[in-house]
Write a protein that holds these residues in place. Structure first.
Motif, PDB file in Angstrom:
ATOM      1  N   GLN A 150      10.133   4.819  -8.880  1.00 62.00           N
ATOM      2  CA  GLN A 150       9.013   5.737  -9.061  1.00 62.00           C
ATOM      3  C   GLN A 150       9.319   6.799 -10.108  1.00 62.00           C
ATOM      4  O   GLN A 150       8.418   7.256 -10.810  1.00 62.00           O
ATOM      5  N   THR A 167       0.839  -1.199   0.000  1.00 61.15           N
ATOM      6  CA  THR A 167       0.000   0.000   0.000  1.00 61.15           C
ATOM      7  C   THR A 167       0.870   1.244   0.000  1.00 61.15           C
ATOM      8  O   THR A 167       0.594   2.203  -0.728  1.00 61.15           O
ATOM      9  N   ARG A 168       1.950   1.220   0.780  1.00 59.25           N
ATOM     10  CA  ARG A 168       2.860   2.370   0.844  1.00 59.25           C
ATOM     11  C   ARG A 168       3.478   2.652  -0.533  1.00 59.25           C
ATOM     12  O   ARG A 168       3.604   3.807  -0.942  1.00 59.25           O
ATOM     13  N   GLU A 171       0.912   4.356  -2.662  1.00 56.89           N
ATOM     14  CA  GLU A 171       0.713   5.733  -2.210  1.00 56.89           C
ATOM     15  C   GLU A 171       1.878   6.624  -2.642  1.00 56.89           C
ATOM     16  O   GLU A 171       1.670   7.755  -3.095  1.00 56.89           O
ATOM     17  N   ASP A 172       3.110   6.109  -2.518  1.00 56.79           N
ATOM     18  CA  ASP A 172       4.282   6.884  -2.940  1.00 56.79           C
ATOM     19  C   ASP A 172       4.289   7.094  -4.451  1.00 56.79           C
ATOM     20  O   ASP A 172       4.631   8.172  -4.938  1.00 56.79           O
ATOM     21  N   ALA A 198       1.659   7.214  -6.376  1.00 56.69           N
ATOM     22  CA  ALA A 198       0.600   8.187  -6.652  1.00 56.69           C
ATOM     23  C   ALA A 198       1.084   9.604  -6.367  1.00 56.69           C
ATOM     24  O   ALA A 198       0.772  10.533  -7.121  1.00 56.69           O
ATOM     25  N   ALA A 199       1.878   9.783  -5.309  1.00 56.37           N
ATOM     26  CA  ALA A 199       2.403  11.108  -4.980  1.00 56.37           C
ATOM     27  C   ALA A 199       3.372  11.591  -6.066  1.00 56.37           C
ATOM     28  O   ALA A 199       3.350  12.766  -6.454  1.00 56.37           O
TER      29      ALA A 199
END
Length: 190
Positions: A161, A2-3, A6-7, A9-10
């Motif tokens: 990322q 999940t982290r 979320e990262d 997506a950021a």
């Protein structure tokens, strides 16, 4: 997991800040293709895969049918890469290919998560000397490649990322470029 999502997506959420630059790149590429120019593109590792993805979108199609445009992924010629690497050193793999393929007015896009790859730096320098437009997608600034090219998009985040961001930017660039490509008549591109 999940982290990670979320990262990611950021990182992607910060990409709209590069829209103006992508529109400029689309204009530059549209002018290049309208003048029968070509795109040279390169990267190492995962960035090579992203570079090849960009070339496939232009030679094939991104969104609907249109004429193909010249986009050469320099890392994809395994015989040239291995021969140049063996005979001259890996640092020259892209530089020598830029010398062979590039013409004034062409565009070179380099992708890297670090911005520090010697083979990409050398390609940027020789491209500039040949009057080829130099663009780069990199990781966070400052980095040497971002400073060496005409225009750079620097994505902040961990390397994986940054690569995810580069793919989103590639698709956004293609989306911005598609109307221009459709406007170039097949006779203009014979």
């Amino acid at each position: 997991m999940t982290r990670h999502l979320e990262d990611s997506a950021a990182t992607i959420a910060a990409l709209p800040g590069h829209i103006r630059t992508l529109l400029d790149w689309a204009d530059r590429l549209g002018t290049c293709f309208a003048n029968d120019g070509r795109l040279l593109v390169a990267g190492n590792g995962g960035s090579a895969a992203e570079a090849q993805h960009l070339s496939a979108e232009l030679v094939g199609r991104f969104d609907g049918d249109r004429p193909p445009f010249s986009a050469i992924p320099l890392h994809a010629d395994s015989s040239a890469v291995t021969a140049i690497g063996n005979d001259f050193g890996y640092e020259q793999t892209f530089e020598r290919q830029v010398r062979a393929h590039a013409r004034p007015g062409d565009v070179l896009i380099l992708l890297t998560t670090s911005g520090e790859s010697p083979n990409l730096m050398r390609a940027a320098r020789v491209a500039s000397a040949l009057q080829v437009h130099t663009l780069a997608m990199t990781g966070a600034a400052p980095n040497p490649l971002a400073d060496a090219v005409e225009s750079a998009i620097c994505v902040v985040g961990p390397r994986h990322q940054v690569q995810e961001g580069h793919l989103v930017l590639i698709h956004t660039l293609c989306k911005a470029l598609e109307p221009t490509l459709r406007g170039i008549a097949p006779a203009d591109h014979a």
